[in-house]
Each structure stands twice: as structure tokens, then as C-alpha cells.
Design a protein around this motif. Structure first.
Motif, PDB file in Angstrom:
ATOM      1  N   LEU A 414       0.812  -1.215   0.000  1.00 58.99           N
ATOM      2  CA  LEU A 414       0.000   0.000   0.000  1.00 58.99           C
ATOM      3  C   LEU A 414       0.843   1.261   0.000  1.00 58.99           C
ATOM      4  O   LEU A 414       0.558   2.215  -0.716  1.00 58.99           O
ATOM      5  N   SER A 415       1.900   1.276   0.823  1.00 57.12           N
ATOM      6  CA  SER A 415       2.666   2.502   0.948  1.00 57.12           C
ATOM      7  C   SER A 415       3.331   2.836  -0.373  1.00 57.12           C
ATOM      8  O   SER A 415       3.365   3.998  -0.790  1.00 57.12           O
ATOM      9  N   THR A 416       3.854   1.829  -1.070  1.00 56.58           N
ATOM     10  CA  THR A 416       4.515   2.118  -2.334  1.00 56.58           C
ATOM     11  C   THR A 416       3.505   2.472  -3.408  1.00 56.58           C
ATOM     12  O   THR A 416       3.710   3.412  -4.175  1.00 56.58           O
ATOM     13  N   ALA A 417       2.412   1.721  -3.451  1.00 58.52           N
ATOM     14  CA  ALA A 417       1.396   2.038  -4.454  1.00 58.52           C
ATOM     15  C   ALA A 417       0.929   3.482  -4.263  1.00 58.52           C
ATOM     16  O   ALA A 417       0.784   4.229  -5.229  1.00 58.52           O
ATOM     17  N   ALA A 418       0.732   3.890  -3.014  1.00 63.09           N
ATOM     18  CA  ALA A 418       0.274   5.259  -2.752  1.00 63.09           C
ATOM     19  C   ALA A 418       1.317   6.284  -3.190  1.00 63.09           C
ATOM     20  O   ALA A 418       0.996   7.288  -3.818  1.00 63.09           O
ATOM     21  N   GLY A 419       2.595   6.010  -2.875  1.00 59.00           N
ATOM     22  CA  GLY A 419       3.663   6.936  -3.256  1.00 59.00           C
ATOM     23  C   GLY A 419       3.777   7.069  -4.768  1.00 59.00           C
ATOM     24  O   GLY A 419       3.975   8.160  -5.303  1.00 59.00           O
ATOM     25  N   LEU A 420       3.605   5.946  -5.467  1.00 59.77           N
ATOM     26  CA  LEU A 420       3.691   5.975  -6.930  1.00 59.77           C
ATOM     27  C   LEU A 420       2.515   6.698  -7.546  1.00 59.77           C
ATOM     28  O   LEU A 420       2.668   7.477  -8.489  1.00 59.77           O
ATOM     29  N   LEU A 421       1.333   6.443  -6.984  1.00 62.94           N
ATOM     30  CA  LEU A 421       0.157   7.120  -7.515  1.00 62.94           C
ATOM     31  C   LEU A 421       0.306   8.624  -7.325  1.00 62.94           C
ATOM     32  O   LEU A 421      -0.083   9.418  -8.178  1.00 62.94           O
ATOM     33  N   LEU A 422       0.919   9.002  -6.211  1.00 60.48           N
ATOM     34  CA  LEU A 422       1.158  10.427  -5.968  1.00 60.48           C
ATOM     35  C   LEU A 422       2.120  10.993  -7.015  1.00 60.48           C
ATOM     36  O   LEU A 422       1.907  12.091  -7.538  1.00 60.48           O
ATOM     37  N   ALA A 423       3.162  10.219  -7.334  1.00 63.35           N
ATOM     38  CA  ALA A 423       4.126  10.685  -8.341  1.00 63.35           C
ATOM     39  C   ALA A 423       3.456  10.803  -9.706  1.00 63.35           C
ATOM     40  O   ALA A 423       3.665  11.783 -10.432  1.00 63.35           O
ATOM     41  N   ILE A 424       2.617   9.828 -10.039  1.00 65.67           N
ATOM     42  CA  ILE A 424       1.916   9.876 -11.331  1.00 65.67           C
ATOM     43  C   ILE A 424       0.963  11.071 -11.355  1.00 65.67           C
ATOM     44  O   ILE A 424       0.923  11.838 -12.314  1.00 65.67           O
ATOM     45  N   SER A 425       0.213  11.233 -10.263  1.00 71.51           N
ATOM     46  CA  SER A 425      -0.779  12.302 -10.268  1.00 71.51           C
ATOM     47  C   SER A 425      -0.111  13.668 -10.308  1.00 71.51           C
ATOM     48  O   SER A 425      -0.590  14.579 -10.975  1.00 71.51           O
ATOM     49  N   SER A 426       1.026  13.816  -9.637  1.00 72.48           N
ATOM     50  CA  SER A 426       1.677  15.125  -9.692  1.00 72.48           C
ATOM     51  C   SER A 426       2.289  15.358 -11.068  1.00 72.48           C
ATOM     52  O   SER A 426       2.310  16.481 -11.567  1.00 72.48           O
ATOM     53  N   ALA A 427       2.744  14.285 -11.721  1.00 73.25           N
ATOM     54  CA  ALA A 427       3.277  14.438 -13.073  1.00 73.25           C
ATOM     55  C   ALA A 427       2.172  14.930 -14.021  1.00 73.25           C
ATOM     56  O   ALA A 427       2.376  15.843 -14.809  1.00 73.25           O
ATOM     57  N   VAL A 428       0.994  14.330 -13.885  1.00 70.90           N
ATOM     58  CA  VAL A 428      -0.098  14.707 -14.786  1.00 70.90           C
ATOM     59  C   VAL A 428      -0.624  16.101 -14.446  1.00 70.90           C
ATOM     60  O   VAL A 428      -0.696  16.982 -15.307  1.00 70.90           O
ATOM     61  N   SER A 429      -0.973  16.326 -13.170  1.00 68.32           N
ATOM     62  CA  SER A 429      -1.653  17.582 -12.854  1.00 68.32           C
ATOM     63  C   SER A 429      -0.689  18.759 -12.788  1.00 68.32           C
ATOM     64  O   SER A 429      -0.963  19.829 -13.312  1.00 68.32           O
ATOM     65  N   HIS A 430       0.459  18.563 -12.167  1.00 66.26           N
ATOM     66  CA  HIS A 430       1.373  19.679 -11.949  1.00 66.26           C
ATOM     67  C   HIS A 430       2.223  19.960 -13.185  1.00 66.26           C
ATOM     68  O   HIS A 430       2.359  21.105 -13.597  1.00 66.26           O
ATOM     69  N   ASP A 431       2.800  18.912 -13.785  1.00 58.96           N
ATOM     70  CA  ASP A 431       3.722  19.127 -14.905  1.00 58.96           C
ATOM     71  C   ASP A 431       3.010  19.213 -16.248  1.00 58.96           C
ATOM     72  O   ASP A 431       3.300  20.083 -17.051  1.00 58.96           O
ATOM     73  N   LEU A 432       2.071  18.279 -16.457  1.00 62.94           N
ATOM     74  CA  LEU A 432       1.450  18.216 -17.774  1.00 62.94           C
ATOM     75  C   LEU A 432       0.359  19.279 -17.910  1.00 62.94           C
ATOM     76  O   LEU A 432       0.378  20.097 -18.827  1.00 62.94           O
ATOM     77  N   LEU A 433      -0.594  19.313 -16.948  1.00 65.53           N
ATOM     78  CA  LEU A 433      -1.730  20.229 -17.086  1.00 65.53           C
ATOM     79  C   LEU A 433      -1.344  21.647 -16.684  1.00 65.53           C
ATOM     80  O   LEU A 433      -1.347  22.567 -17.493  1.00 65.53           O
ATOM     81  N   LYS A 434      -0.957  21.818 -15.412  1.00 69.01           N
ATOM     82  CA  LYS A 434      -0.665  23.166 -14.918  1.00 69.01           C
ATOM     83  C   LYS A 434       0.569  23.740 -15.613  1.00 69.01           C
ATOM     84  O   LYS A 434       0.610  24.920 -15.953  1.00 69.01           O
TER      85      LYS A 434
END
Lengths: 596, 86
Positions: A414-434
């Protein structure tokens, strides 16, 4: 108390703890969501990074892979720890000095190119998604066992839990939750190992017990293990059998990949100073080493226990009988694991015995036939990923230890899956969209799109996790190869060379990840769809280089392409050379803050 | 930059420390753990040999020592060159 209920009490209590912490430390602003306000102490950060880092692959899968292969799989141990040396010496302090939120922001700024940033984001998403597939494999094994359902159902339930859990908070919630998860997982991993080491060798420290004497026979443990596995027709445990070139490349891929994975690097943005980024990497490895020094002992001792259990009268006596397996409590774990479909046995020749041996070894087959135990191995299925979870049951440990391991395995996944999902989500929302597509997005919109990205990633990972390209640790190794071939070279050249320019970095990253991805797909199936592969790792395209080891080659291609292309194009502008020079010295790090 | 010569000296000192550390890093893992294992096979360590120990335990311990050494050494180097954080 019933084992099933006890498992759920431990799992439930640990989850209540994590969710409680996540709610307590809920992220309010984007800055807290990604980087926890930079207020995290190196030791705390190290522990959280350790939990983030040690996933289902380390906890659930790795010892099993070592157990059934022996020395040759030491590559996992060296590869997954050696990367921290690269991280601590070559990346962490400089990236902290740079002082932004994400890995791709550094690449975008250093290579003064929105294209470079986009390419980095795509590489991060590809590597992280592959990584999540490996985690989902582990989650499926764990949930399947503890709910006593088949593997597929376990995986689907696990996916829902991971998502619900990851969406709760950002980095801050995750940081403190992960400290709790680290504690749960390390206790869960080491307690059974201590018990087993003490039972077998009289030494309670597993890492020392591994090199100690086997109490029952008085011989050194490893010698005893070598003897018993070779009597069953398998390769000697401590001997070197694998191809040396492939071993070296595989280890190197894991090392470089470690230093290129976004969810690990992101952690070093959250420490207060450059100096603490250096210490933080060391503390992270301390917490990781506690598990990694224990894992080889867990593997070797489990292999010995299983072999002895299948041949209770020694390998020259009779194999275990079906009757014994069905009636004696010490074999109960086999029946429970059979329900997941990950373990199975079959009395093929109808002699009432289950003979476990290497039926690929002609000499051994002849010997078994002569003895009347048949020509086939009757322990027909033993999934490597179940070994660690089954280990306390195999060693007949008290039921609370079994329940603790259940909670620990889930914490790791769980801890790794959560950390990875956070990395993916920040890549999409922060880097790609914003960063690129919709720069005027509100903070609220950014958080929302981060959560949508998490949902999409987990759906893809779950779908692919149903037919994983390998055992959890092997799938995860592919993700490391991808990170090694794309991100690490770009970061390293960005810091250590002023000559590498925008075109060079972009060309290098694209070449590295494309070649590696194609090589992996050729061996594991296109987009990991089973049956679409043209080659297999048993007989790879290039010499002896397996797809899991190709990351190191991909990284070399990335370096070469970047140098050649940079040499042919315009030199790096003066202000970027100054940026690189400022990143190289710690002074002024406090002032460097995020531009939000 | 005004302190260019000092920061160049700082950077080359840093590079030297990194190179030495990485040589040790490669020696204990790829060297002792894999490629040079046959040469160490005569040195017995509890039921196996020194190469096996390096592959499963020793390299990890050396990695730890290297990272802490580097953190300690660089903090000192930062101060020597006056580039530590305020």
C-alpha cells in the motif's frame, strides 16, 4: 482464536492507524500536497522513504526469488541498495538545492525546454505505471490469501483499497502514514525471521544465523542447504550458475533505476537543507538495510524448511504422504494457500506420496523412478510471491506472528502504491496540465485532476496486474529498467555536464526509453499483453541480456545519444550554465523556494 | 560569479570524492560480489565464501558506510570552501 479473524484484527488495526494519521495530517494546499512544506527531519524522511521504497517487491517477493535461486538472485539485494549511493552522491543534494517540486521541473528548467519537461513526464508515467503493476501483483497475492479468495478477486479488492487510501492525502499525510507503515512492515518482516533463525541456528540475528551452524546437524547452515537442494536435483544454493554479463547488467539496471525513480527522488525535495538531503539518503538506506540484510536469511531458511518438510525422513527416505499433508497441523498452510491457486500439489503417480524434486534434471528423474516415486515433481505449483507471507506458517510460529506478517505485507504494498500514484498524479496535474496545457488552472482544479489521474493509473495497473509480466519483483525490475534508461542519465548529465543541451537531453531520453521499452515488449509482449512477444527471456534477442537487465544498456544509449546530439547543436546558454553552477554549491539553498 | 576559482576547487574536490567512492561502490558489488568471486572462493565465511557474503551482506554494509562518509566529508568541504548553507 481463529487465524482468519486474528489476521483481520491486525490488518484492521493497522489500517485504522494509517487512515487516522492521513486524516489528521490532511493536505490543505498544493505545496503541502507535494512536498510537505519542507519541514521533514532526515531520520523521519529516511523512514518514510524506506516505506515508500520497500514495496511488495521487497517485502513479499524478493526473499522468495532468492530462496528458489540462491546466490544468483543476490543481484536484487545489491541492485536495490546500491542505487542509494548514486542517489546520495550524484543527485539528491543538487536537486534539493535546485528547490522545485518535481523531477520533470528540474529537467524542464535545466534543459530550458518545455519539450524536455514533457518527455520527462511521459518517461516518469511509463516507469511508474509499470511499477504499480508489480505492486498490484503483490496486493493480489496478499488480499487473496487473507480473504481466502482466488488471486483475481484479491487483486480487485486490493485495487479499491489502494485507491481509496491514496486519494486521501498528499505527501504530508503520506509521509507520516509511511513512518507508521515502515514500523509495521519492519517489525512484521524481522520478527518471524528472528524466530526462524533462532529455531534453526540458535542465533536470533538472521543475518548472522545465515552464516552460522544448523543446530540440528551441527553443519554450517549454507552447507546443509547446498547439500539438501542438490540431493533433490536442484542447483547448489550458494554456487554461481547464472550468466555473469546478465547478472552485472541486471544489478546495474536496478541501481541506476533506483536513482531515477520519481517517487524516491521526490522525497529529497522535502528535506530542509542540502546537507540534510545527504544525510537523508543515508538514513533511508539504514532503514532499508534492516530488511535487506534479513531477506537473504529468510530465503535460505525457508528453502531449507520447505525441503525438509517435503522430505520428512531425509531426501533418501520416503517423501511426505498425502495423508500426512491432510492430517498434520504443520501442513495446514499448504491447504490454505491452495485456495489462492498460487500453490498446488498433485499425486500424479497415485502412490499416496508427494515427491518434490527437480524434474528437469534427468539424473534425478531416473533416480526417483528407480525409487518408485514417479518421474514428475508433484509439488506442481509454488508461486515465489507466497513465500514470505507463508513463512511464519511454514515454521509453525504463533498465530499472532502470522497475522502481523499479513499486516506488514499489506503495508508494504500500500505505501509504495500510494507513493507511486502520488508521483503519477503530480506528473499529470502539476507538470502536464498546470505546467503546459492549462497554466491558469486553480489549486482546486489541480488537486482534482491529480485525483483523476490516480484513478486512471490504478485502473490500468489493475487490468495489467491480472496478467502480470512476471512475479512482483520481476515486474518491478522492468520499471527500474525504464527509469534507468530515461530519467537518471538526464538528471546526472544535467548536473555534471554543462555541455549537454536541450536537444541532446531530449534525444537521449527518447532514444533510451524507446529502445528499452521495445526490448521489454519484444520479450514480455506488446503492452504486456501475454502471447504477443517474439522472444523470451530464456532465449533473448541480444546474447544473454534479458529484458529485465536491459535498462543499463538503455542508459548507455541515452548517454551516447545525448553527447553526440549536444556536440552537433548549439552550446548551452550562459544563464543555464550559471544555473548548473549554482546547483552545485549548497549556499543559498534556503532561499531557493518553489515559485508558487 | 566572483568566487569562481574557489567554487571550481570545491567542485573538483567534490568530483574526486565521488569518483573514489564510486570505485569502492563498484568494487564491493560488481567486483567482490560477482566478477572477482572466484578469486575469493578460498576464503571461507560460515558455510560459503567471502564473495557470497559480499553479494548478500557485505556490499550493503559498505554502501551505508560510503553514504555517511560522503555526507560527513562534504559538510566539511562545504565549510572549508565557505559554501555551506547559512
Amino acid at each position: 482464536m481463529d487465524q482468519f479473524i486474528l489476521n483481520w484484527i491486525f490488518i484492521g488495526a493497522s489500517f485504522a492507524l494509517y487512515i487516522g494519521i492521513a486524516v489528521w495530517a490532511r493536505a490543505g494546499s498544493t505545496s503541502e500536497f507535494y512536498a510537505a512544506g519542507r519541514g521533514v527531519h532526515p531520520v523521519v524522511n529516511g523512514m518514510a522513504t524506506g516505506a515508500d521504497w520497500m514495496s511488495a517487491a521487497s517485502f513479499i517477493s524478493m526473499a522468495g526469488l532468492i530462496a528458489f535461486t540462491g546466490y544468483d538472485n543476490s543481484t536484487f539485494l545489491m541492485g536495490w541498495t546500491g542505487g542509494y549511493v548514486l542517489l546520495a552522491l550524484m543527485l539528491a543534494p543538487y536537486l534539493r538545492k535546485f528547490g522545485k517540486f518535481t523531477v520533470s521541473e528540474f529537467i524542464g528548467d535545466r534543459f530550458y525546454s518545455p519539450t524536455a519537461r514533457m518527455v520527462a513526464v511521459i518517461c516518469l508515467i511509463v516507469a511508474s505505471t509499470t511499477y504499480v503493476i508489480g505492486q498490484m501483483t503483490g496486493v493480489g497475492v496478499a488480499f487473496g490469501r487473507f480473504l481466502e479468495v482466488d488471486n483475481t478477486t484479491g487483486l480487485l479488492i486490493g485495487a479499491v483499497v489502494v485507491f481509496a487510501y491514496a486519494v486521501f492525502g498528499g505527501m504530508k499525510g503520506v509521509t507520516y502514514t509511511q513512518v507508521a507503515q515502515y514500523c509495521v512492515l519492519i517489525v512484521a518482516y524481522t520478527i518471524p525471521a528472528i524466530f526462524i533463525s533462532f529455531q534453526l541456528t540458535g542465533n536470533p540475528i538472521p543475518a548472522l544465523g545465515l552464516f552460522g551452524d544448523h543446530a540440528a546437524s551441527g553443519e554450517p547452515l549454507l552447507q546443509k542447504l547446498d547439500q539438501i537442494v542438490s540431493e533433490l536435483g536442484f542447483n547448489e544454493y550458494t554456487a554461481h550458475h547464472a550468466d555473469t554479463l546478465n547478472m552485472v547488467l541486471f544489478t546495474l539496471s536496478l541501481m541506476i533505476g533506483t536513482a531515477g525513480l520519481p517517487h524516491v527522488i521526490m522525497r529529497f525535495f522535502t528535506v530542509p537543507t542540502v546537507s540534510s538531503a545527504r544525510w537523508s539518503a543515508g538514513w533511508t538506506l539504514v532503514f532499508i538495510a534492516l530488511l535487506y540484510l534479513t531477506a537473504p536469511a529468510v530465503g535460505a531458511m525457508a528453502r531449507l524448511n520447505i525441503s525438509e518438510m517435503m522430505w520428512p525422513n531425509g531426501s533418501s527416505g520416503e517423501p511426505v504422504s498425502v495423508e500426512m499433508m491432510e492430517s498434520e497441523a504443520q501442513y495446514d498452510w499448504m491447504a490454505t494457500w491452495q485456495k489462492t491457486g498460487l500453490l498446488n500439489w498433485e499425486d500424479k503417480n497415485g502412490d499416496g506420496k508427494i515427491a518434490y524434486f527437480n524434474d528437469k534434471n534427468a539424473e534425478k528423474v531416473a533416480e526417483m523412478e528407480a525409487a518408485g516415486w514417479g518421474s514428475e515433481n508433484e509439488l506442481v505449483k509454488f508461486n515465489r510471491d507466497i513465500l514470505v507471507l507463508a513463512n511464519p506458517e511454514i515454521a509453525n510460529l504463533p498465530s499472532w506472528v502470522i497475522a502481523l506478517v499479513a499486516a506488514g505485507g499489506l503495508a508494504a504494498a500500500l505505501s509504495t502504491a500510494a507513493g507511486l500514484l502520488l508521483a503519477i498524479s503530480s506528473a499529470v496535474s502539476h507538470d502536464l496540465l498546470k505546467g503546459q496545457l492549462t497554466p491558469n488552472m486553480t489549486e482546486k482544479g489541480e488537486l482534482m485532476s491529480a485525483r483523476i489521474a490516480m484513478a486512471v493509473a490504478i485502473v490500468i495497473a489493475t487490468y495489467l496486474g491480472l496478467n502480470p509480466p512476471g512475479f512482483a519483483a520481476q515486474t518491478v525490475a522492468l520499471a527500474f529498467g525504464l527509469a534507468a534508461a530515461s530519467i537518471f542519465p538526464a538528471l546526472m548529465m544535467g548536473i555534471f555536464s554543462t555541455r549537454i543541451n536541450n536537444s541532446g537531453a531530449v534525444a537521449g531520453m527518447i532514444a533510451g526509453i524507446t529502445v528499452t521499452l521495445v526490448y521489454i515488449f519484444l520479450h514480455k509482449g506488446w503492452f504486456f499483453v501475454p502471447g504477443t512477444n517474439s522472444f523470451s527471456d530464456a532465449d533473448p534477442l541480444l546474447g544473454t541480456i534479458k529484458s529485465t537487465s536491459f535498462g543499463a544498456v538503455g542508459a548507455a544509449i541515452n548517454f551516447i545519444v545525448a553527447y553526440v546530439v549536444s556536440g552537433m547543436t548549439k552550446a548551452t546558454p550562459k544563464e543555464i550554465v550559471e544555473l548548473v553552477e549554482s546547483v552545485r554549491v549548497p549556499r543559498g539553498a534556503g532561499a531557493a523556494a518553489a515559485d508558487h | 560569479m566572483s568566487d569562481n576559482s574557489s567554487s571550481n576547487a570545491y567542485w573538483s574536490a567534490n568530483l574526486r570524492i565521488i569518483v573514489i567512492s564510486l570505485i569502492i561502490w563498484a568494487l564491493v558489488s560488481f567486483g567482490f560480489g560477482i566478477l572477482l568471486r572466484p578469486m575469493l572462493s578460498g576464503i571461507a565465511v560460515g558455510g560459503s565464501d567471502l564473495g557470497f557474503w559480499f553479494a548478500q551482506q557485505g556490499s550493503i554494509l559498505v554502501f551505508l558506510a560510503l553514504i555517511f562518509f560522503y555526507a560527513f566529508r562534504m559538510n566539511k568541504l562545504d565549510r572549508e570552501h565557505g559554501v555551506e548553507e547559512e
